[in-house]
Design an enzyme around this catalytic site. Sequence first.
Site, PDB file in Angstrom:
ATOM      1  N   GLY A 129       0.764  -1.228   0.046  1.00  0.00           N
ATOM      2  CA  GLY A 129       0.017  -0.069  -0.183  1.00  0.00           C
ATOM      3  C   GLY A 129       0.836   1.449  -0.195  1.00  0.00           C
ATOM      4  O   GLY A 129       0.207   2.350   0.308  1.00  0.00           O
ATOM      5  N   HIS A 175      11.867   1.076   1.982  1.00  0.00           N
ATOM      6  CA  HIS A 175      11.539  -0.394   2.170  1.00  0.00           C
ATOM      7  C   HIS A 175      12.463  -1.064   3.160  1.00  0.00           C
ATOM      8  O   HIS A 175      12.584  -2.297   3.543  1.00  0.00           O
ATOM      9  CB  HIS A 175      11.422  -1.225   0.926  1.00  0.00           C
ATOM     10  CG  HIS A 175      10.323  -0.936   0.103  1.00  0.00           C
ATOM     11  ND1 HIS A 175       8.908  -0.770   0.317  1.00  0.00           N
ATOM     12  CD2 HIS A 175      10.329  -0.958  -1.258  1.00  0.00           C
ATOM     13  CE1 HIS A 175       8.251  -0.679  -0.694  1.00  0.00           C
ATOM     14  NE2 HIS A 175       8.995  -0.609  -1.523  1.00  0.00           N
ATOM     15  N   GLY A 181      -5.482  -3.258  -5.756  1.00  0.00           N
ATOM     16  CA  GLY A 181      -5.537  -2.689  -4.215  1.00  0.00           C
ATOM     17  C   GLY A 181      -6.643  -3.221  -3.340  1.00  0.00           C
ATOM     18  O   GLY A 181      -7.101  -2.428  -2.350  1.00  0.00           O
TER      19      GLY A 181
END
Length: 329
Positions: free
Chosen positions: A78, A141, A297
């Site tokens: 997301g 990340h 999504g």
Amino acid sequence: MAPSQPSQAKYLREDDISRKCRDLLPSLPHEKGWITPSLHQYQGFWVAPKLLNGILACQDNFQAQKTDIFIITAPKSGTTWLKAILFCLLNRAKYSGSMQQHPLLTQSPHDLVPFLELKLYFGQEIPNLTSLPPPRLFATHVPYQSLPQSVKDSGCKLVYLYRNPKDTFVSLWHFANKLRSKETGGMPLGECLDAFCQGVSPFGPFWDHAQGYHNMSLEMPDRVLFLRYEDMKEGPHGHVKRLADFLGCPFAEEELRDGTVDGIVRMCSFDSLSMLEVNKSGKLSTGQETKSYFRKGEVGDWMNYMSVEMGERIDRVMQEKMHGSGLKL
């Protein structure tokens, strides 16, 4: 099988890496990569050589400021959505009277909120970020243990978004196959599932990534906010207000009355962002097609690609690895 694009984005190629990175790679454990030929294990997680180059540069050179804000996710959890929301949230006063001129209408969230290791530090040149006005908004990340020390020491804010591992896995599989070259072809779902459950995935193991930030959110709740993707999908308005409070820019009563929160939720929704021309046919500054970041999504989409047994396999691994952590699937 998800289609492949003709060539890898330049930030995923294995050329143009520093001598430090090149000298380090032979000493690191390595496995077959999902996108690039190989993943290497560095400080407990798996990363492609080009991204390791960016991480090393970040660790050596990035100087965090107390006012910095970091969006942190495991890949395909997301990130694009959260980038859009935080950009809108922090810049709402600047564009409140000119929504037709809002940068999100013509620029990707990934260009507006850059990844440290994927954009700012992916080449040989070390960027000068000191002129950026506060609060500076970045994304990464990188697992907590591998963040630049200045990030840990600065007192800056970290927002972590956690997504159900089954949906994360399926989204990552699709994304990886879009980036793989036609010559190498797609990676079968079963092969990726084996690797994911062994912890060998980009920036994995998934469970260590999530637990690292979950632990920090318990230790430092004023600095680390741990959110769940599924909760945000169910109640986006409440979570936008929660984010504003956490970041020190709460909504005024007038904003709550005039629909500011609803405007942010609507502008940053999957439907709104995915229909913009920039996200249908544009390219990021790194050369990647923006449409790669907009698939569905949806919550529970894993059921359209995985058998019940495959889903149960992921559940068993997560329950074993996260046992006692207090982090619920």
